[in-house]
Design a protein around this motif. Structure first.
Motif, PDB file in Angstrom:
ATOM      1  N   SER A  44      18.190  18.310  -9.180  1.00 39.59           N
ATOM      2  CA  SER A  44      16.957  17.597  -8.823  1.00 39.59           C
ATOM      3  C   SER A  44      17.287  16.162  -8.470  1.00 39.59           C
ATOM      4  CB  SER A  44      15.978  17.608  -9.996  1.00 39.59           C
ATOM      5  OG  SER A  44      15.670  18.921 -10.373  1.00 39.59           O
ATOM      6  N   ARG A  45      16.725  15.683  -7.358  1.00 34.32           N
ATOM      7  CA  ARG A  45      16.937  14.298  -6.934  1.00 34.32           C
ATOM      8  C   ARG A  45      15.575  13.637  -6.720  1.00 34.32           C
ATOM      9  NH1 ARG A  45      21.385  16.750  -3.737  1.00 34.32           N
ATOM     10  NH2 ARG A  45      23.288  15.973  -4.683  1.00 34.32           N
ATOM     11  N   PRO A  46      15.225  12.661  -7.583  1.00 30.44           N
ATOM     12  CA  PRO A  46      13.933  11.990  -7.425  1.00 30.44           C
ATOM     13  C   PRO A  46      13.970  10.906  -6.345  1.00 30.44           C
ATOM     14  CG  PRO A  46      15.061  11.134  -9.344  1.00 30.44           C
ATOM     15  CD  PRO A  46      15.927  12.239  -8.779  1.00 30.44           C
ATOM     16  N   SER A  47      12.816  10.660  -5.759  1.00 29.59           N
ATOM     17  CA  SER A  47      12.676   9.536  -4.836  1.00 29.59           C
ATOM     18  C   SER A  47      11.271   8.962  -5.004  1.00 29.59           C
ATOM     19  CB  SER A  47      12.918   9.961  -3.385  1.00 29.59           C
ATOM     20  OG  SER A  47      11.941  10.879  -2.969  1.00 29.59           O
ATOM     21  N   SER A  48      11.142   7.717  -4.643  1.00 25.44           N
ATOM     22  CA  SER A  48       9.859   7.031  -4.742  1.00 25.44           C
ATOM     23  C   SER A  48       9.674   6.199  -3.483  1.00 25.44           C
ATOM     24  CB  SER A  48       9.839   6.134  -5.982  1.00 25.44           C
ATOM     25  OG  SER A  48       8.567   5.569  -6.170  1.00 25.44           O
ATOM     26  N   LYS A  49       8.440   6.227  -2.950  1.00 24.28           N
ATOM     27  CA  LYS A  49       8.160   5.475  -1.729  1.00 24.28           C
ATOM     28  C   LYS A  49       6.875   4.676  -1.932  1.00 24.28           C
ATOM     29  CE  LYS A  49       7.681   8.045   1.845  1.00 24.28           C
ATOM     30  NZ  LYS A  49       7.614   8.795   3.098  1.00 24.28           N
ATOM     31  N   ASN A  50       6.926   3.393  -1.601  1.00 24.42           N
ATOM     32  CA  ASN A  50       5.767   2.503  -1.684  1.00 24.42           C
ATOM     33  C   ASN A  50       5.508   1.880  -0.318  1.00 24.42           C
ATOM     34  OD1 ASN A  50       5.812   2.852  -4.473  1.00 24.42           O
ATOM     35  ND2 ASN A  50       6.851   0.919  -4.859  1.00 24.42           N
ATOM     36  N   THR A  51       4.249   1.754   0.028  1.00 22.09           N
ATOM     37  CA  THR A  51       3.851   0.884   1.127  1.00 22.09           C
ATOM     38  C   THR A  51       3.092  -0.255   0.473  1.00 22.09           C
ATOM     39  OG1 THR A  51       3.680   2.747   2.656  1.00 22.09           O
ATOM     40  CG2 THR A  51       2.583   0.694   3.308  1.00 22.09           C
ATOM     41  N   ILE A  52       3.554  -1.481   0.685  1.00 19.93           N
ATOM     42  CA  ILE A  52       2.968  -2.630   0.001  1.00 19.93           C
ATOM     43  C   ILE A  52       2.375  -3.622   0.992  1.00 19.93           C
ATOM     44  CG2 ILE A  52       4.514  -2.406  -1.974  1.00 19.93           C
ATOM     45  CD1 ILE A  52       6.007  -4.945  -0.858  1.00 19.93           C
ATOM     46  N   LEU A  53       1.374  -4.340   0.523  1.00 16.09           N
ATOM     47  CA  LEU A  53       0.747  -5.425   1.259  1.00 16.09           C
ATOM     48  C   LEU A  53       0.916  -6.669   0.394  1.00 16.09           C
ATOM     49  CD1 LEU A  53      -0.853  -5.915   3.870  1.00 16.09           C
ATOM     50  CD2 LEU A  53      -2.936  -5.443   2.583  1.00 16.09           C
ATOM     51  N   CYS A  54       1.460  -7.743   0.957  1.00 19.41           N
ATOM     52  CA  CYS A  54       1.803  -8.949   0.203  1.00 19.41           C
ATOM     53  C   CYS A  54       0.774 -10.053   0.417  1.00 19.41           C
ATOM     54  CB  CYS A  54       3.181  -9.450   0.633  1.00 19.41           C
ATOM     55  SG  CYS A  54       4.486  -8.226   0.474  1.00 19.41           S
ATOM     56  N   PHE A  55       0.611 -10.888  -0.615  1.00 15.66           N
ATOM     57  CA  PHE A  55      -0.375 -11.976  -0.582  1.00 15.66           C
ATOM     58  C   PHE A  55       0.219 -13.236  -1.185  1.00 15.66           C
ATOM     59  CE2 PHE A  55      -2.672  -8.010  -0.846  1.00 15.66           C
ATOM     60  CZ  PHE A  55      -3.691  -8.154   0.089  1.00 15.66           C
ATOM     61  N   LYS A  56      -0.193 -14.387  -0.641  1.00 11.24           N
ATOM     62  CA  LYS A  56       0.210 -15.678  -1.202  1.00 11.24           C
ATOM     63  C   LYS A  56      -0.697 -16.051  -2.372  1.00 11.24           C
ATOM     64  CE  LYS A  56       2.181 -17.282   3.089  1.00 11.24           C
ATOM     65  NZ  LYS A  56       3.476 -17.878   3.025  1.00 11.24           N
ATOM     66  N   GLU A  57      -1.963 -15.694  -2.286  1.00 14.46           N
ATOM     67  CA  GLU A  57      -2.934 -15.943  -3.360  1.00 14.46           C
ATOM     68  C   GLU A  57      -3.310 -14.605  -3.992  1.00 14.46           C
ATOM     69  OE1 GLU A  57      -3.794 -19.041  -4.213  1.00 14.46           O
ATOM     70  OE2 GLU A  57      -2.560 -19.833  -2.576  1.00 14.46           O
ATOM     71  N   LYS A  58      -3.683 -14.628  -5.266  1.00 12.83           N
ATOM     72  CA  LYS A  58      -4.030 -13.392  -5.977  1.00 12.83           C
ATOM     73  C   LYS A  58      -5.276 -12.763  -5.353  1.00 12.83           C
ATOM     74  CE  LYS A  58      -4.548 -11.562 -10.628  1.00 12.83           C
ATOM     75  NZ  LYS A  58      -3.662 -10.451 -10.397  1.00 12.83           N
ATOM     76  N   PRO A  59      -5.158 -11.509  -4.863  1.00 12.23           N
ATOM     77  CA  PRO A  59      -6.321 -10.848  -4.263  1.00 12.23           C
ATOM     78  C   PRO A  59      -7.310 -10.396  -5.348  1.00 12.23           C
ATOM     79  CG  PRO A  59      -4.442  -9.372  -4.241  1.00 12.23           C
ATOM     80  CD  PRO A  59      -3.960 -10.691  -4.784  1.00 12.23           C
ATOM     81  N   GLU A  60      -8.540 -10.046  -4.935  1.00 10.44           N
ATOM     82  CA  GLU A  60      -9.562  -9.628  -5.892  1.00 10.44           C
ATOM     83  C   GLU A  60      -9.231  -8.288  -6.536  1.00 10.44           C
ATOM     84  OE1 GLU A  60     -13.590  -9.870  -4.541  1.00 10.44           O
ATOM     85  OE2 GLU A  60     -13.237 -11.810  -3.580  1.00 10.44           O
ATOM     86  N   GLN A  61      -8.679  -7.351  -5.765  1.00 10.09           N
ATOM     87  CA  GLN A  61      -8.330  -6.045  -6.329  1.00 10.09           C
ATOM     88  C   GLN A  61      -7.066  -6.159  -7.183  1.00 10.09           C
ATOM     89  OE1 GLN A  61      -7.899  -6.943  -3.103  1.00 10.09           O
ATOM     90  NE2 GLN A  61      -6.755  -5.430  -1.961  1.00 10.09           N
ATOM     91  N   PHE A  62      -6.752  -5.090  -7.916  1.00  8.14           N
ATOM     92  CA  PHE A  62      -5.559  -5.091  -8.753  1.00  8.14           C
ATOM     93  C   PHE A  62      -4.339  -5.408  -7.899  1.00  8.14           C
ATOM     94  CE2 PHE A  62      -1.721  -3.062 -10.298  1.00  8.14           C
ATOM     95  CZ  PHE A  62      -1.635  -3.607 -11.565  1.00  8.14           C
TER      96      PHE A  62
END
Length: 186
Positions: free
Chosen positions: A122-140
């Motif tokens: 078994s070989r695990p993998s993980s994939k993320n698509t991220i959105l970056c911000f300079k200021e803390k956004p309202e959502q988590f």
């Protein structure tokens, strides 16, 4: 001379199995696995961490988060959100090989059958698509500096001299609030 050659061979065999039997280190994608990333927009990235069979799924997911935090900081941002996250385990089974050896002594026949293989890998993998911000956004959102430090501590990830310089540059700029991180990293 013969004993010395045996010792060298033994050392080589032991070294080989130590390398082969290791979990995937936190590194750019290589023979044992690792991370890769693609910039999709100015503040959006896709990160993938592919691991070998000696690495657990949680560690693969953590290392994808670590790379997400690194990219966030490297590009002058402080926070990121996961737009998409997926974890996958690919599996394959090694072929089974069976060997039968028979002996005939007089009128008696004996045989021994041996089977090898049939092991599931078994070989695990993980994939993320991220959105970056300079200021803390309202959502988590994740605090990139906190994630970076937390995961590196959890897995006792050490830095090379060039990584130490990059880390001190990143955090020095991050803490001072400067906006031109990309120019210094290049």
């Amino acid at each position: 001379p013969m004993k010395g050659n045996r010792m060298k061979l033994l050392a080589l065999v032991v070294s080989f199995f130590m390398v082969v039997g290791c979990s995937t280190p936190y590194q750019k994608r290589g023979y044992l696995g690792g991370y890769s990333d693609t910039q999709l927009a100015e503040n959006m990235f896709r990160v993938r961490f592919g691991a070998n069979q000696y690495t657990g799924g949680i560690q693969a997911s953590d290392f994808a988060l670590l790379r997400s935090a690194e990219l966030t900081l490297k590009h002058g941002y402080k926070y990121f959100i996961l737009v998409h996250e997926s974890n996958h385990v690919s599996q394959h089974t090694t072929p089974v090989e069976t060997t039968t050896i028979g002996n005939v002594i007089g009128s008696n026949f004996t045989a021994k059958t041996t089977s090898t293989g049939g092991r599931t890998i078994s070989r695990p993998s993980s994939k993320n698509t991220i959105l970056c911000f300079k200021e803390k956004p309202e959502q988590f959102s994740y605090d990139a500096k906190f994630v970076f430090q937390s995961i590196r501590t959890k897995y006792a990830i050490k830095n090379s001299n060039s990584q130490r310089t990059l880390e001190s540059d990143l955090f020095g700029i991050y803490d001072a609030g400067k906006e031109k991180l990309n120019e210094m990293v290049k």
